[in-house]
Design a protein around this motif. Structure first.
Motif, short mmCIF file in Angstrom:
data_model
loop_
_atom_site.label_atom_id
_atom_site.label_comp_id
_atom_site.label_asym_id
_atom_site.label_seq_id
_atom_site.Cartn_x
_atom_site.Cartn_y
_atom_site.Cartn_z
N TYR A 215 -4.84 9.92 5.30
CA TYR A 215 -3.71 9.72 4.39
C TYR A 215 -2.41 9.93 5.14
O TYR A 215 -2.31 10.77 6.03
N ASP B 105 0.83 -1.21 0.00
CA ASP B 105 0.00 0.00 0.00
C ASP B 105 0.86 1.25 0.00
O ASP B 105 0.54 2.25 -0.66
N TYR C 130 -0.37 7.76 0.81
CA TYR C 130 -1.13 6.51 0.80
C TYR C 130 -2.38 6.66 1.66
O TYR C 130 -2.41 7.45 2.61
N GLY C 131 -3.40 5.89 1.32
CA GLY C 131 -4.65 5.96 2.07
C GLY C 131 -4.73 4.90 3.15
O GLY C 131 -4.20 3.80 3.01
N VAL C 132 -5.39 5.26 4.25
CA VAL C 132 -5.69 4.31 5.33
C VAL C 132 -7.17 3.98 5.25
O VAL C 132 -8.01 4.86 5.43
N PRO C 133 -7.53 2.71 4.99
CA PRO C 133 -8.95 2.37 4.85
C PRO C 133 -9.68 2.39 6.20
O PRO C 133 -9.08 2.09 7.24
N ARG D 212 -16.78 9.67 4.08
CA ARG D 212 -15.81 10.61 3.54
C ARG D 212 -16.43 12.00 3.37
O ARG D 212 -15.79 13.02 3.65
N ASP E 146 -4.41 4.54 -3.06
CA ASP E 146 -5.63 5.07 -2.48
C ASP E 146 -6.55 3.89 -2.21
O ASP E 146 -6.32 2.78 -2.70
N HIS E 147 -7.61 4.08 -1.42
CA HIS E 147 -8.59 3.05 -1.16
C HIS E 147 -9.98 3.66 -1.25
O HIS E 147 -10.17 4.83 -0.94
N THR F 262 -7.29 9.23 12.06
CA THR F 262 -8.10 8.03 12.22
C THR F 262 -9.10 8.20 13.36
O THR F 262 -10.22 7.70 13.29
N ALA G 214 -10.81 5.14 2.04
CA ALA G 214 -9.74 5.86 2.74
C ALA G 214 -10.33 6.99 3.57
O ALA G 214 -11.08 7.83 3.06
#
Length: 649
Positions: free
Chosen positions: A388, A375, A413-416, A486, A381-382, A454, A385
């Motif tokens: 980031y 990732d 990068y994205g954090v789901p 989102r 990306d997710h 988060t 997400a």
């Protein structure tokens, strides 16, 4: 007006312009040299934190832990109309946890990839996510901050929300669950033992676990790994740190930090002093120091993050207390060394240590999705997400003999959201460094600003779940709900845009898939600039053996043999070229130790016969008498996929 007169006027105007520019430059030079780095912030006394005196029988959500991630989660939920109980089971006198009680007053920041290069002031820097983190950051001093300022801002933000009840000095708290099956549980409340010793049960449909070690999730039965367990090292965890304080740092002293060659300085932070590593510890196997990270405060003190304390088990209170004892005994000796080694430290006075250890790693929860190194290396990306990251994968050392590693530097990068939803327990979200991240990407995702993002997402998810009367697990499976979440976050000030950027060069290499596998098994690193992979550099038998041992550590049952004997008769295995036959033979010895009688020439045929090496990998090898690192990584990638069943993608 005659030409001569016009010429004189032009000359006068030019001269005035030159004088004005010279004066402006001179003023800027004097300001930059003498005043830009002055600390003009006013020191604040610490506000006394007051707990709620009357608790309700139930809350929409209980947030466990007053580290920044928990504060952000509580604020987000409350601002979305949820009733919140924010609880703290550590003996803390202020909010902010690691940043305040732990003295970690220098921030590891997530910069946006479209960062304007001309901006030199951190106040103008562009960060990922923004939201509540940005709201808090805009009220503190900068890259480093006074811990009183940080704690007071956190407390003022919490106190301003009528939907939040705050309960400090809890003696014990544990989740209350109902069992839907042998494995699946559902959160129904929290059992809390107050400071006075009274145990009460408070009902809730949701808990956000913002404790540093995911204590609530573990108690509820969520599965997790510890430390580097997922890369075959069940004993090691990143080193802990005890921050210590020095006083006497006036503006004049701070200027001396700036004047030292090789040290970076802004108004509130200083970093460098790489040769401080020469400090002779009283117990080098237990405690050392590295280069200095220095955070300035508003009372002429600084907090220094440099000490490395090995062997601390964050999940064992006795081990933590022992780590504190070791650090507190060593800190004055370190200060004496700094005072003798660097003139700018000579007049400073030791003022003690932080109240808590800076623990970097403990539990890693298994969630509906687990963030992988792929990732980050591919800057993915997710669809869900909710935050980031971009911070370097900074993996600190685990013992005195093993230095840390900068694995690589992701762009964005994205954090789901799925990474916050633990397996086996409904009604629970985990935020911060113990969320569902593999240990290697955790080296980047563990930083507090990302953890705060988060937390903000988790707080909003409580509202969304309540609105639709769905579980967090149901939310995590729905792209429609992810879009709603989102949108909620963006409306409350978060920036969830993925910036455009070019694909990293290492992904264009023919051996990239092998590189990804090798890096995921902690066999190689790319450093800060992602240029240290050396895929086209020659591999040798000695280094290849170390890669095989790393592979064996991750998959011990798949590789019961030893390949050491394969290089025993090589005069200089560190400089001898590694051939394809030699590599195949060493792999075969790891897989089939009972059949070691075959020759190196036969080994590649055996691996092909067992379909453990692909034709594509063999076709990609340019010189079979001299394998490159990339060639070797591709061989290992094939073997791990086809023999151990693990695909890194």
């Amino acid at each position: 007006m005659g030409k001569s007169k016009k010429g004189r006027v032009a000359l006068i105007v030019a001269a005035v312009f030159i004088v004005a520019c010279s004066a402006a430059y001179g003023a800027f030079y004097i300001w930059n040299k003498n005043y830009k780095f002055n600390n003009n912030y006013v020191w604040q006394p610490l506000e006394a934190v007051q707990s709620t005196t009357e608790l309700a029988g139930s809350y929409d959500v209980i947030v466990a832990g007053t580290d920044p991630e928990g504060i952000t989660a509580a604020l987000s939920a409350a601002r979305n109309g949820m009733t919140v109980l924010l609880t703290e089971a550590r003996d803390r006198k202020m909010l902010g946890g690691l940043m305040t009680e732990g003295g970690l007053n220098t921030l590891d920041l997530n910069y946006s990839p479209d960062q304007p290069q001309w901006l030199s002031s951190l106040r103008q820097a562009d960060f990922l996510n923004k939201g509540i983190f940005q709201e808090w950051f805009d009220q503190v001093e900068g890259s480093s901050f006074d811990t009183n300022t940080a704690a007071n801002v956190f407390y003022q933000m919490i106190r301003s929300e009528p939907n939040i009840d705050l309960l400090m000095h809890v003696k014990h708290m544990e989740p209350v669950t109902e069992s839907a099956s042998d494995e699946q549980k559902t959160i129904t409340g929290m059992s809390i033992t107050t400071e006075e010793g009274t145990t009460i049960r408070i009902a809730t449909r949701a808990i956000i676990d913002a404790t540093q070690d995911a204590d609530i999730a573990a108690a509820a039965g969520a599965p997790y790994s510890i430390g580097r367990q997922d890369i075959g090292d069940g004993k090691s965890k990143m080193v802990s740190t005890l921050v210590f304080k020095l006083s006497g740092v006036t503006d004049e002293v701070w200027q001396k930090f700036r004047d030292r060659e090789g040290t970076g300085v802004d108004k509130m932070s200083a970093w460098g002093y790489g040769d401080a590593r020469n400090y002779e510890s009283t117990d080098p196997e237990r405690v050392k120091i590295r280069s200095l990270n220095i955070g300035r405060q508003n009372d002429d003190t600084i907090l220094i993050n440099t000490m490395q304390i090995f062997g601390v088990d964050p999940l064992d209170s006795a081990s933590v207390q022992e780590g504190l004892r070791v650090g507190r005994e060593e800190a004055p000796r370190i200060v004496d060394y700094l005072k003798k080694s660097y003139p700018e430290f000579a007049s400073l006075q030791y003022e003690g240590t932080a109240d808590e250890l800076y623990v970097r790693e403990s539990r890693h929860i298994y969630g509906e999705y687990r963030l992988t190194l792929a990732d980050l290396m591919e800057n993915r990306d997710h669809w869900d997400a909710i935050a980031y990251g971009s911070y370097d994968i900074d993996i600190q050392s685990t013992s005195a003999g093993l230095p840390g590693t900068i694995m690589m530097s992701p762009i964005q990068y994205g954090v789901p959201f799925r990474a916050l939803v633990p397996l086996n327990v409904d009604g629970l979200l985990v935020v911060g460094r113990s969320a569902s991240y593999d240990t290697i990407p955790h080296g980047s995702a563990r930083v507090v600003p990302l953890g705060m993002a988060t937390g903000e997402a988790a707080g909003a998810a409580v509202k969304l779940a309540d609105l639709h009367q769905e579980t967090f697990r149901e939310l995590s499976a729905s792209q429609e709900r992810a879009t709603e979440l989102r949108t909620m976050l963006e409306k409350q000030g978060m920036d969830l845009s993925m910036q455009p950027f070019d694909q990293p060069d290492y992904m264009k290499h023919k051996d990239y898939r092998g590189l990804l596998a090798a890096a995921s098994m902690y066999m190689t690193s790319g450093n800060y600039n992602n240029d240290g992979w050396d895929l086209d550099v020659a591999m040798n038998p000695e280094r290849f053996l170390s890669k095989l041992k790393r592979m064996q550590a991750m998959f011990p049952s798949s590789y019961p043999g030893q390949a050491t004997e394969a290089i025993a008769n090589i005069t200089n295995p560190a400089s001898t070229p590694l051939s394809l036959n030699q590599a195949a033979y060493m792999i075969w010895l790891m897989i089939e130790p009972a059949l070691a009688s075959i020759s190196p020439e036969q080994a590649i045929a055996e691996l092909q016969r067992e379909n453990l090496i692909s034709d594509a990998t063999l076709d990609g090898i340019t010189d079979q008498n001299q394998l490159t690192n990339g060639d070797a990584f591709m061989l290992l990638r094939d073997v791990v996929e086809y023999h151990s069943g693990k695909v890194f993608e």
